[in-house]
Write an enzyme that holds these catalytic residues in place. Structure first.
Site, mmCIF file in Angstrom:
data_model
loop_
_atom_site.group_PDB
_atom_site.id
_atom_site.type_symbol
_atom_site.label_atom_id
_atom_site.label_comp_id
_atom_site.label_asym_id
_atom_site.label_seq_id
_atom_site.Cartn_x
_atom_site.Cartn_y
_atom_site.Cartn_z
ATOM 1 N N GLY A 12 0.835 -1.211 0.000
ATOM 2 C CA GLY A 12 0.000 0.000 0.000
ATOM 3 C C GLY A 12 0.863 1.253 0.000
ATOM 4 O O GLY A 12 0.591 2.212 -0.740
ATOM 5 N N ASP A 72 8.104 5.722 7.499
ATOM 6 C CA ASP A 72 7.574 4.988 8.641
ATOM 7 C C ASP A 72 6.348 5.745 9.099
ATOM 8 O O ASP A 72 6.376 6.974 9.244
ATOM 9 C CB ASP A 72 8.597 4.876 9.778
ATOM 10 C CG ASP A 72 8.181 3.747 10.722
ATOM 11 O OD1 ASP A 72 8.354 2.574 10.357
ATOM 12 O OD2 ASP A 72 7.647 4.045 11.811
ATOM 13 N N PHE A 161 -5.435 1.118 2.045
ATOM 14 C CA PHE A 161 -4.850 -0.053 2.697
ATOM 15 C C PHE A 161 -4.847 0.184 4.209
ATOM 16 O O PHE A 161 -5.275 1.248 4.687
ATOM 17 C CB PHE A 161 -3.419 -0.288 2.190
ATOM 18 C CG PHE A 161 -2.427 0.750 2.640
ATOM 19 C CD1 PHE A 161 -2.373 1.998 2.042
ATOM 20 C CD2 PHE A 161 -1.551 0.487 3.689
ATOM 21 C CE1 PHE A 161 -1.467 2.957 2.475
ATOM 22 C CE2 PHE A 161 -0.635 1.452 4.132
ATOM 23 C CZ PHE A 161 -0.604 2.686 3.515
ATOM 24 N N ARG A 190 0.936 11.164 4.553
ATOM 25 C CA ARG A 190 1.988 10.816 3.576
ATOM 26 C C ARG A 190 2.093 11.898 2.503
ATOM 27 O O ARG A 190 3.190 12.260 2.081
ATOM 28 C CB ARG A 190 1.665 9.446 2.948
ATOM 29 C CG ARG A 190 2.769 8.904 2.052
ATOM 30 C CD ARG A 190 2.621 7.413 1.816
ATOM 31 N NE ARG A 190 2.752 6.670 3.047
ATOM 32 C CZ ARG A 190 1.725 6.153 3.725
ATOM 33 N NH1 ARG A 190 0.487 6.252 3.278
ATOM 34 N NH2 ARG A 190 1.927 5.527 4.857
HETATM 35 P P1 IMP Z 1 5.476 0.611 8.774
HETATM 36 O O1 IMP Z 1 5.650 -0.084 7.459
HETATM 37 O O2 IMP Z 1 6.244 -0.002 9.899
HETATM 38 O O3 IMP Z 1 5.693 2.097 8.663
HETATM 39 O O4 IMP Z 1 3.954 0.387 9.189
HETATM 40 C C1 IMP Z 1 2.968 1.184 8.711
HETATM 41 C C2 IMP Z 1 1.619 0.649 9.172
HETATM 42 O O5 IMP Z 1 0.826 1.753 9.575
HETATM 43 C C3 IMP Z 1 0.888 -0.020 8.017
HETATM 44 O O6 IMP Z 1 1.039 -1.406 8.040
HETATM 45 C C4 IMP Z 1 -0.546 0.386 8.260
HETATM 46 O O7 IMP Z 1 -1.119 -0.509 9.160
HETATM 47 C C5 IMP Z 1 -0.436 1.723 8.968
HETATM 48 N N1 IMP Z 1 -0.521 2.844 8.010
HETATM 49 C C6 IMP Z 1 0.463 3.729 7.673
HETATM 50 N N2 IMP Z 1 0.011 4.605 6.761
HETATM 51 C C7 IMP Z 1 -1.254 4.266 6.521
HETATM 52 C C8 IMP Z 1 -2.233 4.802 5.641
HETATM 53 O O8 IMP Z 1 -2.032 5.762 4.886
HETATM 54 N N3 IMP Z 1 -3.432 4.190 5.686
HETATM 55 C C9 IMP Z 1 -3.706 3.136 6.489
HETATM 56 N N4 IMP Z 1 -2.833 2.568 7.300
HETATM 57 C C10 IMP Z 1 -1.598 3.150 7.324
#
Ligand code: IMP
Length: 219
Positions: A12, A72, A161, A190
């Site tokens: 996503g 992140d 997502f 983002r």
């Molecule tokens: P990372 O990859 O460790 O930064 O984890 C990010 C997690 O935060 C993702 O797996 C999603 O569960 C959540 N997340 C981050 N950005 C979004 C977004 O724009 N929409 C929905 N969930 C998000």
């Protein structure tokens, strides 16, 4: 063209970052796997989004020797004292899917959305983006963005997502999952972080071209 590596495996996020980077001239976006043949597993043990974004960008830049961008991000629910926070991807368990995380979050929030409780469950998404250019000294450049809103008791919408169907953006009456890509990018954590990251990238690319010109002069 300058190669820019996206240090993430989240499909996503890759889709959104690639679309947000599409308009930057001179940048060719690749994944770590395209260069290394595998996706490196970076331990995200930082206590903040900024720290984890920096960990990912530094690790992937060191392996690929290329300009690298890492995101992140996560969701902070005030009634849960900021959880899931930096553990957003692993809220249900270490290798959780989006649906498992959503189910775990809804279960936690269930007790707080009882009929006698009418205050909103305020929350926000946060995103930190770290950029490292190994050719420019390896300094970590970090920017961030956030988006305020509230949790809804039942998932709504089919786009996006992660926690998108559970998060209603302040002032819109719509969840992220009810918005199209362009609408989400215009107001999302983002989208805001990438607007700042774009300025950092433009400066780094100019500095790179300047260094390349100097190298050519000395040849
Ligand atoms: P990372 O990859 O460790 O930064 O984890 C990010 C997690 O935060 C993702 O797996 C999603 O569960 C959540 N997340 C981050 N950005 C979004 C977004 O724009 N929409 C929905 N969930 C998000």
């Amino acid at each position: 063209m300058h190669t820019l590596v996206l240090a993430t495996t989240n499909a996503g996020k890759v889709r959104e970052l690639a679309s947000l980077l599409a308009g930057i001239p001179g940048v060719h976006v690749v994944m770590p796997k395209d260069l290394l043949g595998y996706s490196p597993d970076v331990v995200e043990d930082g206590e903040t989004f900024e720290a984890n974004a920096a960990l990912k960008a530094k690790a992937v830049a060191a392996l690929t020797h290329c300009l690298t961008l890492a995101d992140d991000s996560g969701l902070e629910v005030d009634a849960l004292f900021g959880a899931p926070g930096v553990r957003s991807a692993r809220f249900a368990h270490e290798r959780a899917t989006d649906s498992e995380n959503n189910a775990a979050l809804l279960a936690k929030l269930g007790a707080m959305t009882a009929p006698d409780r009418d205050e909103a469950l305020t929350a926000r998404f946060r995103c930190a983006i770290a950029i490292v250019d190994p050719f420019g000294g390896g300094e970590v450049h970090t920017v961030d963005g956030d988006c305020e809103g509230e949790m809804v008791p039942h998932p709504r919408g089919a786009s996006g997502f992660g926690y998108d169907p559970l998060f209603q953006v302040a002032g819109t009456g719509q969840t992220f999952a009810e918005l199209n890509d362009a609408e989400k990018h215009a107001i999302s954590h983002r989208g805001k972080a990438m607007a700042k990251a774009r300025l950092v990238l433009e400066k780094l690319l100019l500095a790179r071209e300047e260094r390349l010109r100097k190298l050519e002069v000395h040849e």
